[in-house]
Design a protein around this motif. Sequence first.
Motif, PDB file in Angstrom:
ATOM      1  N   ILE A  15       0.808  -1.218   0.000  1.00  0.00           N
ATOM      2  CA  ILE A  15       0.000   0.000   0.000  1.00  0.00           C
ATOM      3  C   ILE A  15       0.846   1.276   0.000  1.00  0.00           C
ATOM      4  CG2 ILE A  15      -2.023  -1.021   1.099  1.00  0.00           C
ATOM      5  CD1 ILE A  15      -1.043   0.326   3.719  1.00  0.00           C
ATOM      6  N   SER A  16       2.139   1.157   0.257  1.00  0.00           N
ATOM      7  CA  SER A  16       2.953   2.369   0.355  1.00  0.00           C
ATOM      8  C   SER A  16       3.995   2.442  -0.754  1.00  0.00           C
ATOM      9  CB  SER A  16       3.651   2.441   1.717  1.00  0.00           C
ATOM     10  OG  SER A  16       4.654   1.456   1.798  1.00  0.00           O
ATOM     11  N   LEU A  17       4.437   3.654  -0.995  1.00  0.00           N
ATOM     12  CA  LEU A  17       5.461   3.886  -2.004  1.00  0.00           C
ATOM     13  C   LEU A  17       6.752   3.162  -1.639  1.00  0.00           C
ATOM     14  CD1 LEU A  17       6.419   5.278  -4.546  1.00  0.00           C
ATOM     15  CD2 LEU A  17       6.840   7.327  -3.179  1.00  0.00           C
ATOM     16  N   ILE A  18       7.109   3.177  -0.374  1.00  0.00           N
ATOM     17  CA  ILE A  18       8.344   2.513   0.055  1.00  0.00           C
ATOM     18  C   ILE A  18       8.256   1.008  -0.191  1.00  0.00           C
ATOM     19  CG2 ILE A  18       7.903   2.076   2.499  1.00  0.00           C
ATOM     20  CD1 ILE A  18      10.989   3.870   1.319  1.00  0.00           C
ATOM     21  N   ILE A  26      14.705  -1.308  -5.468  1.00  0.00           N
ATOM     22  CA  ILE A  26      15.253   0.033  -5.590  1.00  0.00           C
ATOM     23  C   ILE A  26      15.661   0.488  -4.196  1.00  0.00           C
ATOM     24  CG2 ILE A  26      14.752   2.430  -6.185  1.00  0.00           C
ATOM     25  CD1 ILE A  26      12.786   1.267  -8.286  1.00  0.00           C
ATOM     26  N   ASP A  27      16.955   0.729  -4.031  1.00  0.00           N
ATOM     27  CA  ASP A  27      17.481   1.161  -2.736  1.00  0.00           C
ATOM     28  C   ASP A  27      17.126   2.623  -2.528  1.00  0.00           C
ATOM     29  OD1 ASP A  27      18.910   1.809  -0.476  1.00  0.00           O
ATOM     30  OD2 ASP A  27      20.835   1.053  -1.223  1.00  0.00           O
ATOM     31  N   ALA A  29      17.805   4.543  -0.258  1.00  0.00           N
ATOM     32  CA  ALA A  29      18.852   5.330   0.384  1.00  0.00           C
ATOM     33  C   ALA A  29      19.859   5.878  -0.626  1.00  0.00           C
ATOM     34  CB  ALA A  29      19.573   4.488   1.423  1.00  0.00           C
ATOM     35  N   LYS A  30      19.901   5.302  -1.829  1.00  0.00           N
ATOM     36  CA  LYS A  30      20.851   5.762  -2.839  1.00  0.00           C
ATOM     37  C   LYS A  30      20.370   7.060  -3.474  1.00  0.00           C
ATOM     38  CE  LYS A  30      23.129   1.600  -4.410  1.00  0.00           C
ATOM     39  NZ  LYS A  30      23.448   0.783  -5.571  1.00  0.00           N
ATOM     40  N   PRO A  31      21.311   7.971  -3.722  1.00  0.00           N
ATOM     41  CA  PRO A  31      20.923   9.211  -4.400  1.00  0.00           C
ATOM     42  C   PRO A  31      20.620   8.945  -5.877  1.00  0.00           C
ATOM     43  CG  PRO A  31      23.294   9.144  -4.059  1.00  0.00           C
ATOM     44  CD  PRO A  31      22.720   7.929  -3.369  1.00  0.00           C
ATOM     45  N   GLY A  32      19.961   9.891  -6.497  1.00  0.00           N
ATOM     46  CA  GLY A  32      19.724   9.792  -7.932  1.00  0.00           C
ATOM     47  C   GLY A  32      18.413   9.153  -8.324  1.00  0.00           C
ATOM     48  N   VAL A  33      17.565   8.810  -7.370  1.00  0.00           N
ATOM     49  CA  VAL A  33      16.261   8.221  -7.684  1.00  0.00           C
ATOM     50  C   VAL A  33      15.204   9.295  -7.459  1.00  0.00           C
ATOM     51  CG1 VAL A  33      14.590   6.439  -7.055  1.00  0.00           C
ATOM     52  CG2 VAL A  33      17.023   5.921  -6.992  1.00  0.00           C
ATOM     53  N   ALA A  34      14.291   9.422  -8.420  1.00  0.00           N
ATOM     54  CA  ALA A  34      13.178  10.359  -8.292  1.00  0.00           C
ATOM     55  C   ALA A  34      11.883   9.595  -8.512  1.00  0.00           C
ATOM     56  CB  ALA A  34      13.304  11.487  -9.303  1.00  0.00           C
ATOM     57  N   VAL A  35      10.841   9.982  -7.793  1.00  0.00           N
ATOM     58  CA  VAL A  35       9.553   9.308  -7.894  1.00  0.00           C
ATOM     59  C   VAL A  35       8.447  10.346  -8.052  1.00  0.00           C
ATOM     60  CG1 VAL A  35       7.927   7.747  -6.754  1.00  0.00           C
ATOM     61  CG2 VAL A  35      10.373   7.419  -6.428  1.00  0.00           C
ATOM     62  N   ALA A  36       7.536  10.061  -8.979  1.00  0.00           N
ATOM     63  CA  ALA A  36       6.342  10.898  -9.141  1.00  0.00           C
ATOM     64  C   ALA A  36       5.116   9.995  -9.053  1.00  0.00           C
ATOM     65  CB  ALA A  36       6.364  11.616 -10.478  1.00  0.00           C
ATOM     66  N   VAL A  61      12.316   7.178 -11.705  1.00  0.00           N
ATOM     67  CA  VAL A  61      13.414   7.533 -12.593  1.00  0.00           C
ATOM     68  C   VAL A  61      14.710   7.362 -11.814  1.00  0.00           C
ATOM     69  CG1 VAL A  61      14.418   9.364 -13.999  1.00  0.00           C
ATOM     70  CG2 VAL A  61      11.939   9.202 -13.757  1.00  0.00           C
ATOM     71  N   ARG A  62      15.643   6.669 -12.440  1.00  0.00           N
ATOM     72  CA  ARG A  62      16.961   6.497 -11.818  1.00  0.00           C
ATOM     73  C   ARG A  62      18.017   6.471 -12.899  1.00  0.00           C
ATOM     74  NH1 ARG A  62      16.375   0.194  -9.898  1.00  0.00           N
ATOM     75  NH2 ARG A  62      15.097  -0.373 -11.645  1.00  0.00           N
ATOM     76  N   PRO A  63      19.244   6.840 -12.553  1.00  0.00           N
ATOM     77  CA  PRO A  63      20.305   6.845 -13.547  1.00  0.00           C
ATOM     78  C   PRO A  63      20.572   5.447 -14.081  1.00  0.00           C
ATOM     79  CG  PRO A  63      21.128   7.539 -11.386  1.00  0.00           C
ATOM     80  CD  PRO A  63      19.691   7.208 -11.236  1.00  0.00           C
TER      81      PRO A  63
END
Length: 67
Positions: A15-18, A26-27, A29-36, A61-63
């Motif tokens: 039920i949650s995004l996490i 998808i980790d 905690a890693k930088p470079g991930v965006a969610v809409a 979206v992630r690199p």
Amino acid sequence: MEISLNGAPHRFAGISLIDLLAENAIDHAKPGVAVAVNDAIVPRAEWATASLRPGDTVEIVRPHSGG
């Protein structure tokens, strides 16, 4: 529940995004991930509390290296 994930139908048991991020390895905690969700950026600080509903559209979206 049925959602759209990166433009494709996706059946999701959580039920949650996490939960969705974890299900897709998808980790968060890693930088470079965006969610809409439904065309609105979800700030990283809200990922753990953001709930999803049937019919939501989620873009992750992630690199990606390569050419």
